[in-house]
Each structure stands twice: as C-alpha cells, then as structure tokens.
Scaffold this active site. Structure first.
Site, short mmCIF file in Angstrom:
data_model
loop_
_atom_site.label_atom_id
_atom_site.label_comp_id
_atom_site.label_asym_id
_atom_site.label_seq_id
_atom_site.Cartn_x
_atom_site.Cartn_y
_atom_site.Cartn_z
N MET A 130 -5.81 3.85 -9.59
CA MET A 130 -5.13 4.66 -8.56
C MET A 130 -3.86 5.20 -9.19
O MET A 130 -2.75 4.79 -8.85
CB MET A 130 -4.85 3.78 -7.33
N MET B 134 -2.41 0.44 -9.82
CA MET B 134 -1.65 1.39 -9.00
C MET B 134 -0.35 1.76 -9.69
O MET B 134 0.34 0.89 -10.23
CB MET B 134 -1.30 0.76 -7.65
N ASP C 234 -7.53 -3.49 -9.52
CA ASP C 234 -6.85 -2.34 -8.89
C ASP C 234 -5.56 -2.00 -9.63
O ASP C 234 -4.59 -2.76 -9.57
CB ASP C 234 -6.50 -2.69 -7.43
N HIS D 136 -10.47 0.04 -11.11
CA HIS D 136 -10.22 1.13 -10.15
C HIS D 136 -8.81 1.66 -10.39
O HIS D 136 -7.83 1.00 -10.04
CB HIS D 136 -10.36 0.53 -8.73
N ASP E 240 -14.96 0.26 -0.91
CA ASP E 240 -13.76 -0.54 -1.15
C ASP E 240 -12.77 -0.41 0.02
O ASP E 240 -12.30 0.69 0.31
CB ASP E 240 -13.11 -0.02 -2.45
N MET F 33 -13.79 5.06 -0.76
CA MET F 33 -12.71 4.26 -0.17
C MET F 33 -12.89 4.18 1.35
O MET F 33 -13.06 5.20 2.02
CB MET F 33 -11.35 4.89 -0.48
N SER G 58 -9.04 -9.42 0.48
CA SER G 58 -8.55 -10.44 1.41
C SER G 58 -9.67 -11.29 1.99
O SER G 58 -9.47 -12.47 2.26
CB SER G 58 -7.70 -9.81 2.51
N GLY H 250 -4.04 1.77 -1.84
CA GLY H 250 -2.64 1.36 -1.99
C GLY H 250 -2.38 -0.10 -1.63
O GLY H 250 -1.52 -0.73 -2.23
N HIS I 285 -13.15 -6.83 -9.58
CA HIS I 285 -12.49 -5.54 -9.31
C HIS I 285 -11.00 -5.62 -9.65
O HIS I 285 -10.29 -6.52 -9.23
CB HIS I 285 -12.68 -5.21 -7.82
N SER J 140 -11.69 -8.34 -5.35
CA SER J 140 -10.51 -7.63 -5.85
C SER J 140 -9.40 -8.61 -6.20
O SER J 140 -8.87 -9.32 -5.36
CB SER J 140 -9.99 -6.65 -4.79
C1 DX5 Z 1 -6.89 -0.82 -2.04
C2 DX5 Z 1 -7.68 -1.41 -3.17
C3 DX5 Z 1 -8.68 -2.40 -2.76
C4 DX5 Z 1 -8.10 -3.63 -2.11
C5 DX5 Z 1 -9.13 -4.13 -1.14
O1 DX5 Z 1 -6.21 0.27 -2.49
O2 DX5 Z 1 -8.40 -0.37 -3.84
O3 DX5 Z 1 -9.54 -2.76 -3.83
O4 DX5 Z 1 -7.78 -4.65 -3.01
O5 DX5 Z 1 -8.58 -5.14 -0.40
P1 DX5 Z 1 -9.22 -5.62 0.99
O6 DX5 Z 1 -10.60 -6.08 0.71
O7 DX5 Z 1 -8.29 -6.69 1.44
O8 DX5 Z 1 -9.21 -4.42 1.91
ZN ZN Z 2 -9.92 -0.99 -5.33
#
Ligand code: DX5
Ligand code: ZN
Length: 217
Positions: free
Chosen positions: A68, A37, A35, A66, A175, A137, A198, A142, A33, A8
C-alpha cells in the site's frame, strides 16, 4: 476451488513476531500476508524490509506481500528479492502498471494487483491475462479491524465470470473484515484466498479460527 487463508501479520504481536510466525507456520493457513504501508497511499505506516526478514526466516509458507505504497515500481523488485512469493501493488498507486508487472516478474515473484473498494473490477479486464492474483479490498486499506464491505462479493463474482470467459486461473483474494462468519460467502463467490488479521490474531485459538474459515459453510 482452493481455500487459502492468508493471516495478516499486521495484527500479530510485534514483540513476539517469531512466535506468531511459527504459529502460522504450524497452522492450516497456506499463505502469510504482509501489509506494507507508506503513510502516503494510506493514512498509516506499518513496516518494511527489516520486519519482513524475520518472518521470511521463520516460515516456508507462501509470502503474500500487499504493497500500500505510492510508486510501487520503485520497490516491487526489492520485495521479490527479499523473498516475497507474491507481490501485489495497488491499481490506484501507479501510472505505469506494465512496468510494475514486468519488474516484479523479472525479479522472480508472482504478480498481483489490488483494487480499493471504490475501484470497479472492470479496470482489471485488460491486465487479467498477465496476473497471478487479484486482491479485492473489502475495507479501505490502511488499518486492520474494520468492518467488511459487502460490495466486494459482487466484485468476486464479476472477476470470476471474467476469468471463465478468458479461460484463466488467476487467484482472487479478498482482504478486510473477514472471519469464519463471512468466509463462505466469499469462497462461494469465487474467492480462493482470504486475508484475515484481527479474526485470526484476536481469536482465543487462532489455529482453530483458521480451520473454521477453511471449513466455513
Ligand atoms: C488493511 C490490510 C489488511 C488488514 C486486514 O489495509 O490490507 O490486510 O490487515 O485486517 P482485518 O482482517 O483485521 O480486517
Ligand atoms: Zn492487506
């Protein structure tokens, strides 16, 4: 069964986006990936098209986007046109799932639906035959860096059974809070793609962590 890792970019260093994308490009991860938001569907704002663009330019890997965001029907086609290979929207974010599916496909991308931790896997039964991907999820969407929620494992098993019953090869992706420590549990439950933010970017050797996830037992 495939073992796809989708790092990600939310956890990447945005001051060195090209460097971090090229690192993923060299790695054993098959997907990247992204994200997105909007601060409405989730209590955080990440990034959109201007950040996705240099990532798309720097890698030929599969872009796993992805969303959100509320009312994804307004944007799915633009993400597909901007180079997303998979566009995944949230089941909870729209009142017109069929429209989101159709607009994504017409724009040339593969279609995914994501469910939040409180949403049962059973809601996806009627949509499954039309989907390329399901994103389960394992944290509240978030933020990166949260702890893994184990109820996602049962959902993977349930969805795997549904797939088998219907004779489908829809990819199950998970995820949130995933690392080489829990990757095997999810692969064994039928997941074929795992997102890791992370765990990858926080590792001393990100490429080694990706390999550890792929080989996890
Ligand atoms: C959270 C995201 C994830 C996030 C995962 O809302 O959809 O993709 O980046 O991060 P880690 O692997 O650190 O949980
Ligand atoms: Zn994600």
């Amino acid at each position: 069964m495939r073992r796809i890792i989708s790092p990600s970019m939310l956890s990447a260093d945005f001051g060195n986006l090209e460097r971090d994308t090229l690192m993923i490009d060299r790695s054993a991860a098959e997907w990247v990936h992204i994200d997105v938001m909007d601060g409405v569907f989730v209590p955080n704002i990440s990034f959109g098209f201007p950040v996705m663009k240099p990532i798309r330019k720097a890698t030929k890997k599969v872009l796993d986007v992805h969303l959100m965001i509320v009312e994804p029907e307004k944007y799915v086609a633009r993400f597909a046109e901007a180079g997303a290979d998979y566009v995944t929207f949230h089941y909870e974010a729209t009142t017109d799932i069929q429209k989101c599916i159709d607009l994504t496909r017409e724009a040339g991308a593969k279609v995914g639906i994501s469910i939040k931790p409180a949403t049962p896997a059973s809601v996806l039964r009627e949509w499954l035959p039309q989907l390329d991907l399901i994103l389960v999820m394992s944290v509240e969407p978030g933020f990166g860096g949260q702890s893994f929620m184990p109820n996602s494992i049962g959902k993977c098993e349930e969805l795997t059974a549904m797939k088998q019953e219907m004779g489908l090869d829809t990819i199950i992706e998970v995820d949130g809070g995933i690392s080489s420590k829990n990757a095997a549990l999810l692969f064994n439950a039928g997941a074929e793609a795992l997102v890791a933010g992370s765990a990858v970017f926080g590792a001393a050797d990100p490429e080694a962590e990706i390999i550890n996830m792929i080989n996890a037992e």
